[in-house]
Design a protein around this motif. Sequence first.
Motif, PDB file in Angstrom:
ATOM      1  N   ASN A 318       0.808  -1.227   0.000  1.00 59.91           N
ATOM      2  CA  ASN A 318       0.000   0.000   0.000  1.00 59.91           C
ATOM      3  C   ASN A 318       0.839   1.273   0.000  1.00 59.91           C
ATOM      4  O   ASN A 318       0.459   2.292   0.581  1.00 59.91           O
ATOM      5  CB  ASN A 318      -0.952   0.023   1.204  1.00 59.91           C
ATOM      6  CG  ASN A 318      -2.073  -0.973   1.051  1.00 59.91           C
ATOM      7  OD1 ASN A 318      -2.478  -1.314  -0.061  1.00 59.91           O
ATOM      8  ND2 ASN A 318      -2.571  -1.468   2.169  1.00 59.91           N
ATOM      9  N   TYR A 319       1.985   1.216  -0.682  1.00 65.88           N
ATOM     10  CA  TYR A 319       2.876   2.375  -0.650  1.00 65.88           C
ATOM     11  C   TYR A 319       2.281   3.554  -1.409  1.00 65.88           C
ATOM     12  O   TYR A 319       1.755   3.416  -2.511  1.00 65.88           O
ATOM     13  CB  TYR A 319       4.230   2.017  -1.274  1.00 65.88           C
ATOM     14  CG  TYR A 319       5.246   3.119  -1.138  1.00 65.88           C
ATOM     15  CD1 TYR A 319       6.027   3.222   0.005  1.00 65.88           C
ATOM     16  CD2 TYR A 319       5.405   4.079  -2.131  1.00 65.88           C
ATOM     17  CE1 TYR A 319       6.959   4.247   0.156  1.00 65.88           C
ATOM     18  CE2 TYR A 319       6.331   5.102  -2.003  1.00 65.88           C
ATOM     19  CZ  TYR A 319       7.101   5.181  -0.858  1.00 65.88           C
ATOM     20  OH  TYR A 319       8.009   6.198  -0.709  1.00 65.88           O
ATOM     21  N   THR A 320       2.395   4.750  -0.824  1.00 63.84           N
ATOM     22  CA  THR A 320       2.023   5.983  -1.500  1.00 63.84           C
ATOM     23  C   THR A 320       2.802   7.127  -0.868  1.00 63.84           C
ATOM     24  O   THR A 320       3.031   7.154   0.341  1.00 63.84           O
ATOM     25  CB  THR A 320       0.503   6.248  -1.420  1.00 63.84           C
ATOM     26  OG1 THR A 320       0.197   7.464  -2.119  1.00 63.84           O
ATOM     27  CG2 THR A 320       0.029   6.357   0.012  1.00 63.84           C
ATOM     28  N   LEU A 321       3.229   8.065  -1.721  1.00 63.77           N
ATOM     29  CA  LEU A 321       3.995   9.207  -1.230  1.00 63.77           C
ATOM     30  C   LEU A 321       3.710  10.415  -2.104  1.00 63.77           C
ATOM     31  O   LEU A 321       4.060  10.448  -3.288  1.00 63.77           O
ATOM     32  CB  LEU A 321       5.496   8.899  -1.235  1.00 63.77           C
ATOM     33  CG  LEU A 321       6.418  10.028  -0.753  1.00 63.77           C
ATOM     34  CD1 LEU A 321       6.172  10.341   0.715  1.00 63.77           C
ATOM     35  CD2 LEU A 321       7.883   9.657  -0.977  1.00 63.77           C
ATOM     36  N   GLY A 322       3.064  11.408  -1.513  1.00 61.21           N
ATOM     37  CA  GLY A 322       2.888  12.698  -2.165  1.00 61.21           C
ATOM     38  C   GLY A 322       2.092  12.688  -3.452  1.00 61.21           C
ATOM     39  O   GLY A 322       2.304  13.542  -4.310  1.00 61.21           O
ATOM     40  N   GLN A 323       1.185  11.741  -3.639  1.00 61.25           N
ATOM     41  CA  GLN A 323       0.407  11.625  -4.867  1.00 61.25           C
ATOM     42  C   GLN A 323       1.298  11.490  -6.104  1.00 61.25           C
ATOM     43  O   GLN A 323       0.918  11.873  -7.203  1.00 61.25           O
ATOM     44  CB  GLN A 323      -0.558  12.820  -5.023  1.00 61.25           C
ATOM     45  CG  GLN A 323      -1.571  12.921  -3.914  1.00 61.25           C
ATOM     46  CD  GLN A 323      -2.618  13.992  -4.153  1.00 61.25           C
ATOM     47  OE1 GLN A 323      -2.697  14.603  -5.218  1.00 61.25           O
ATOM     48  NE2 GLN A 323      -3.451  14.248  -3.168  1.00 61.25           N
ATOM     49  N   THR A 324       2.505  10.969  -5.891  1.00 64.78           N
ATOM     50  CA  THR A 324       3.457  10.814  -6.991  1.00 64.78           C
ATOM     51  C   THR A 324       3.903   9.367  -7.147  1.00 64.78           C
ATOM     52  O   THR A 324       3.942   8.826  -8.253  1.00 64.78           O
ATOM     53  CB  THR A 324       4.686  11.708  -6.776  1.00 64.78           C
ATOM     54  OG1 THR A 324       4.273  13.064  -6.664  1.00 64.78           O
ATOM     55  CG2 THR A 324       5.672  11.569  -7.934  1.00 64.78           C
ATOM     56  N   TYR A 325       4.252   8.732  -6.035  1.00 61.29           N
ATOM     57  CA  TYR A 325       4.699   7.341  -6.072  1.00 61.29           C
ATOM     58  C   TYR A 325       3.655   6.465  -5.390  1.00 61.29           C
ATOM     59  O   TYR A 325       3.245   6.749  -4.258  1.00 61.29           O
ATOM     60  CB  TYR A 325       6.022   7.176  -5.323  1.00 61.29           C
ATOM     61  CG  TYR A 325       7.132   8.084  -5.772  1.00 61.29           C
ATOM     62  CD1 TYR A 325       7.831   7.840  -6.943  1.00 61.29           C
ATOM     63  CD2 TYR A 325       7.496   9.187  -5.004  1.00 61.29           C
ATOM     64  CE1 TYR A 325       8.856   8.665  -7.347  1.00 61.29           C
ATOM     65  CE2 TYR A 325       8.534  10.012  -5.395  1.00 61.29           C
ATOM     66  CZ  TYR A 325       9.209   9.754  -6.566  1.00 61.29           C
ATOM     67  OH  TYR A 325      10.228  10.575  -6.957  1.00 61.29           O
ATOM     68  N   GLU A 326       3.250   5.403  -6.094  1.00 60.78           N
ATOM     69  CA  GLU A 326       2.275   4.483  -5.502  1.00 60.78           C
ATOM     70  C   GLU A 326       2.520   3.070  -5.989  1.00 60.78           C
ATOM     71  O   GLU A 326       2.967   2.867  -7.126  1.00 60.78           O
ATOM     72  CB  GLU A 326       0.835   4.861  -5.899  1.00 60.78           C
ATOM     73  CG  GLU A 326       0.396   6.264  -5.557  1.00 60.78           C
ATOM     74  CD  GLU A 326       0.529   7.209  -6.746  1.00 60.78           C
ATOM     75  OE1 GLU A 326       0.284   8.415  -6.577  1.00 60.78           O
ATOM     76  OE2 GLU A 326       0.904   6.712  -7.845  1.00 60.78           O
ATOM     77  N   THR A 327       2.232   2.121  -5.119  1.00 61.65           N
ATOM     78  CA  THR A 327       2.142   0.735  -5.573  1.00 61.65           C
ATOM     79  C   THR A 327       0.867   0.607  -6.392  1.00 61.65           C
ATOM     80  O   THR A 327      -0.221   0.957  -5.937  1.00 61.65           O
ATOM     81  CB  THR A 327       2.134  -0.223  -4.378  1.00 61.65           C
ATOM     82  OG1 THR A 327       3.430  -0.227  -3.771  1.00 61.65           O
ATOM     83  CG2 THR A 327       1.798  -1.636  -4.820  1.00 61.65           C
TER      84      THR A 327
END
Length: 410
Positions: A318-327
């Motif tokens: 469930n990785y997500t960071l800053g609406q830029t990087y996501e699984t």
Amino acid sequence: MKKELIILLGLSLFALQLGHSQGSPDYTGGLKVKLNEEGSKYFRIISWAQFWTRYQDEVPDDVSNTNFSIRRARILTYAQINKDFLILTHFGLNSLNAENQSPIGTGDRSQLFFHGVWVQYSLGSKHAIGGGLHYWNGISRLNNQSTLNIMTLDNNRQSWATIGLSDQFARHIGIYAKGTIGKLQYRVAINESGTSTLQDGVAPTPDGSAVYAGRRLLGSKDAGKNFAGYFDYNFLDQESNFLPYKVGSYIGGKKIFNVGAGFFYHPKGSVIANTAGELEGEDVSIFAIDAFYDAPIGKNGSAITAYATYQNNDYGKNYTLGQTYETGSMIYSHVGYVIPNDNKKTKFQPYASFNVRSIDAIDDNATTFGLGANAYFSGHNSKLTLEYLNTKYGDNDAQSFLTLQAMIYL
């Protein structure tokens, strides 16, 4: 909105005059200084700058809708003592604006840094190995994109899939091999993964999402290295792989059709915490397939540029960071058309782009749509780009941007 459009128009007229005073349609690529009569020993210097004026629709009440920034200011130099050895140095800054500029150009806010420093040794005429802070990346064409000749206003952000997570602005410290086998080009690399990342100080919580901090939390023995590669088959004209930077649009200068595939793999790059709070590593794996077509069509300088890619991203649970990087996964495409024109110096290229991403963490999608146009006054060496961009992330409100870019490179 009317006031901001008047400002954009004024800047366009200014940049138009600047464009006619710089560059040349027979440009051959930077300042080349020969160190011997034959020219086999030389160094070359390339410099470029991109200035942005951007209007954003939805902003807080105390924030201006319009802002100025220097998107990129770079200097790249490379030299060869002979055909077997090459050294490249690339430095500059990115996205300098009123919020992050330094009062006297020094200190923590200083943005000038090395984007690349590497040495290379040839293994015959078609293969080479090298090492340093390099840009011989894996995954896709867009993860190896040159910023000198992007067709759209800027590169598709999610295609630069590791910026700030394992590297220094899309460059890793490591060793690489690159070359050509028939019509197949390849690049592979073994790299160090950075300890300091965009998630410095962040720790995973029990049964929470993954955090990209494997080297910091688990150590360099288990999570210190990553592996990357990209392979593309050149069906028509052969592209140069002398340098790693992939061309965004040849605007009719070549006839290219390439199909490619690539990967990035970082064992235990991300970390999760189990119910007992114990840390466990999760492998980061990203792969993509893509196709690129660029060719003249018809007469009077008309041409088409088209690109499409599918990319699968696994940054951990469930990785997500800053609406830029996501699984999740991504489909991205763009297409541009050079309008027929008898004027060899000036060309116009409208284009459209589309990006849709699936995001495991929110069980929803994100979409981005762009519509723009390039005005070339001396190829990519002097151009204006005007782009409208609309983005929507999950059930959040959509955001709209209107950006004008003036670019010169010498």
